[in-house]
Enzyme design. Sequence first.
Site, PDB file in Angstrom:
ATOM      1  CG  ASP A 270      -2.164   0.904   0.979  1.00 63.27           C
ATOM      2  OD1 ASP A 270      -2.102   1.771   0.068  1.00 63.27           O
ATOM      3  OD2 ASP A 270      -3.171   0.781   1.703  1.00 63.27           O
TER       4      ASP A 270
HETATM    5  C1  BGC Z   1      -5.042   3.221   0.001  1.00 61.17           C
HETATM    6  C2  BGC Z   1      -5.079   2.216  -1.118  1.00 61.17           C
HETATM    7  C3  BGC Z   1      -4.943   2.918  -2.442  1.00 61.17           C
HETATM    8  C4  BGC Z   1      -3.677   3.736  -2.443  1.00 61.17           C
HETATM    9  C5  BGC Z   1      -3.405   4.486  -3.732  1.00 61.17           C
HETATM   10  C6  BGC Z   1      -3.859   4.144  -0.110  1.00 61.17           C
HETATM   11  O1  BGC Z   1      -3.963   5.185   0.812  1.00 61.17           O
HETATM   12  O2  BGC Z   1      -5.034   2.546   1.243  1.00 61.17           O
HETATM   13  O3  BGC Z   1      -6.272   1.481  -1.068  1.00 61.17           O
HETATM   14  O4  BGC Z   1      -4.947   2.001  -3.491  1.00 61.17           O
HETATM   15  O5  BGC Z   1      -3.750   4.690  -1.389  1.00 61.17           O
HETATM   16  O6  BGC Z   1      -4.272   5.538  -3.887  1.00 61.17           O
END
Ligand code: BGC
Length: 734
Positions: A270
Site C-alpha cells: 500500500d
Molecule cells: C489506500 C489504497 C490505495 C492507495 C493508492 C492508499 O492510501 O489505502 O487502497 O490504493 O492509497 O491511492
Amino acid sequence: MRITRLSMALMLAAALTAAHAGESASENPFPLPYASAEDYGAHLRADRLVQQMTLDEKLQFIHSEYQMSQVPGGGAGYIQGVPRLGIPDLNMVDSATGSGSTTQPSTTFPATIALAASWDPRLAYDFGSEIARAIRAQGFGMGLGGGTNLAREPRGGRLFEYLGEDPVLAGEMLAARTVGTQNHKVIATIKHFAGNEQETNRMGGNSQIDERTLRELYLLPFEIAARDARPGSVMCSYNRLNGTYACENSHLLSDVLKNDWGFEGQVQSDWGATHSTAPAINAGLDEEEDVGATVYLTPDLVKQALSTHAVSEARLDDMVRRKLYEMIRIGVLDDPAKAGGSFDFAKANAFTQAAEEQSIVLLKNDNAQLPLSNAGLRHVAVIGGHADVAVLTGGGSGNTRDPVTGNFSGCGGLVFGTSTGCGWWTNPWLKLNVPIVKAIQTLAPSARVSFAGNTDQTQPFRAYTQQEIDSAVALARQSDVAIVVVAQPAGEDFGDLQSLSLANPSNQDQLVEAVAQANPRTIVILENGNPVLMPWKDQVSAIVEAWYPGEGGGQAIANVLFGAVNPSGKLPVTFPVHDQDTPTWGTNGVFAQDPVYSEKLDMGYRWYDAKNIAPLYEFGYGLSYTNFSFTNLSVHRGPGHTLTASFTVRNDGRVAGAEVAQVYLGVNYNGEPPRRLVGWQKVYLNPGETRPVSVTVPERMQSVWDTSSNKWKYVQGNAVYVGASSRDIRLQSR
Ligand code: BGC
C-alpha cells in the site's frame, strides 16, 4: 483441493482462454503447475526477459517511479518499462468504484458494499469489466480495485469499499470482479492484505488475530479470489499483523500467500506501507509504492542489500519475474493500454444504474406501502440528503475524483466550503444529472414533487436548523407521501465512525421523526456504507437501503420506489439495534489502537447468533415486492466430501422478482458459531414459477482450521439450513 463453486470454475476457464484449463494433472501436457499452454508460455517468456534485463532495469521495475501527484494521467503509481525488450510502462490507478484518476473524467459506480448486496457474481464480473474498460481507455494497465477486508468493525471508515462481513460472499464476489477486470487486459489488485479492518491507528496498528480466525475468516476471501481468479497483484496493508508490518510479514506473504495458496503474481505495498528493504523483500514484498517517492526499495538501497547479500539476486529476479509473468498472462505486455481511448460514458452510466437497481435492499414495507402507485398521487415531498441535486459517495481513494456527471471543475461532488481547492476526501456529494427528485417527477408526471431540506451547500454535513425541519414538516403534512433521504458519510482517512447513529454527524434522526409524525406514509431512503441505527424504525412505513448509489442512483432509487424495478438486494452486513450490540464496542466504544480480535470466529452475524442478540436487520435480509417459498430440501454427500443441497424456490406473488436462496451450515466443532454461509444462488422467477436450485459445497467450506496440525480439517455430520436470510431459515436437514 478446489474451493470453487461451479460458476466460478466456469469463469476461470473463460479467463484462461485455454483449451487445457479444465484438464486434470495427469492429462496436462505441461509441467505442473502450469494450467495451460498460454500459462506455460508466459512463464517461459518472463524467465527469458528477466535473463536479458540489466541490474538497473530490474531495479527500476520494483518501485513506483513518480511522486503520487505527478503520475501521468492522474494515476496512483507508475512502473517504467524497458523499451529495448518490448516491456511497456505500466500505469496504475485506483478503481474501487470507477477510475480514481485525479485528472480524467470518470464514471462513479455504486460503492462496493452495494455490489456485495446484489449477491450476484455475474454483476460483479460486469462491474470489474466496465471499470477495466474505463481505465484502459485512460491509459491504465492496472486497477487497484478489489478491496475485501471483512466488516469486523461495523464503524470502519472504509467499509463501503469492501464486500461485507462474510468471507465466502466477499471472496466469490471479489473473484468474479477480478476475472471481469483481467479479461479486459487490466491487472487487478486485491487488497488490503491483511487484518486491515479499521482506520483507527491506520498507519500501523497491530491487529492481533489467532491463526484459526485468520484462516477461517480474514484470509478466506483473499484465498478464494487468489485461487479462483488469479489476480495479478495483492496489496499488503498498512497495519501490523501479530506484531509484524503486513508488508514484511513472511508468514502472511510467503508461507500463506505464495506457498500455501501458490500465488504466482506480485505483492505490492500500500502507499507508504513499506518499512524496510531486506526484511520486506525477504518476507515476500515484490514492489514498493509510496505517496512521496520510493523510500525503501530504491535502486541504491536494494543494490546495497544485494552487495551485502542481505537480499539475493535470485529473489530480485523473482520479484521482477512475477510482475512480467502477470503482464504477459493478462495481456498488458503485448497490448498495453493507451491513453486517449474512446469510452462510452452513456453506456457506463446505464450500467451504474442497473448495478444499483440490483443492489438496493428493501428493509421495511408496511402494508405494501411500496411500490408507489402513480394513480392518485398528487403531492410528493422529498426531504433532505441533497436529493434535489446529489447523492453521497464514500471518500478517499475509493472515490472517483473527477466524475463525468454534473458540472464541477476538477473534483467530485458539490463544491462545499469557500476554499477553491477540493481535496478528494472533502467532497463526497456527487452531483447528478438525474437526481432523486427529478427521477421521481418523471415517474409521477401528474404529481407535484417538492423538495425541502438543507439547500445550503457551504458545508458538507451541517445539522438541519429548526426552521428547515419545520418547513420539511409543513411540506410533509400537505403531501400524499414523504420521502426522507438520510446519509451517513465515511471515507479513507476520515477515521472510523464514532457511532452508527445518523446523529453523527448531524440531526437526521430528529428530521425523520418529525416528518414521520406529520405524515403516516413516510419512506426513508438510506445512503451509507456502514450499518445505520434506526430509532425511528417503527414510526416510518418503508425503509430503502440504497448505499452510496453512484451516478445512476437517482433513477435507480426512483425505479424501486415506483416498482419499475423489484428490489432483490440482501444485506451483506448485520444492522444492529444499538452500537453496544456490536462485537467491537466493548465497554465504551473506544477503538483499540492495536485491536485484539478476541471475538475470534464470532464476527458479523456469527456474533449475533452465538450471543443470541437480536439484530435490527440480519445478514442476508432483504424484502421483495413478491413472496418466495422454499420446499423439498434434500442433501446429498458426494465424493471428496462435497455436499449438495437441492431444493425448489417458487415465486408465490404477482410480480416477477429475484430471491437469494442462501445455504448455511452448522459446523459442529468447538469454537464454531451456530451457522456459516456456504453458498447461495440468486434465482429470477416469474409469478407462479418454480425453479429447482442446487448448491454444491466443497469440502473446504465445511472444514475448520486445525491449529494442532496447521491444516484444514473436514468435520462430518453438519446441519444444513436453507433460507431467505441468516435468520429466516425455511428448510433444514442433516
Ligand atoms: C489506500 C489504497 C490505495 C492507495 C493508492 C492508499 O492510501 O489505502 O487502497 O490504493 O492509497 O491511492
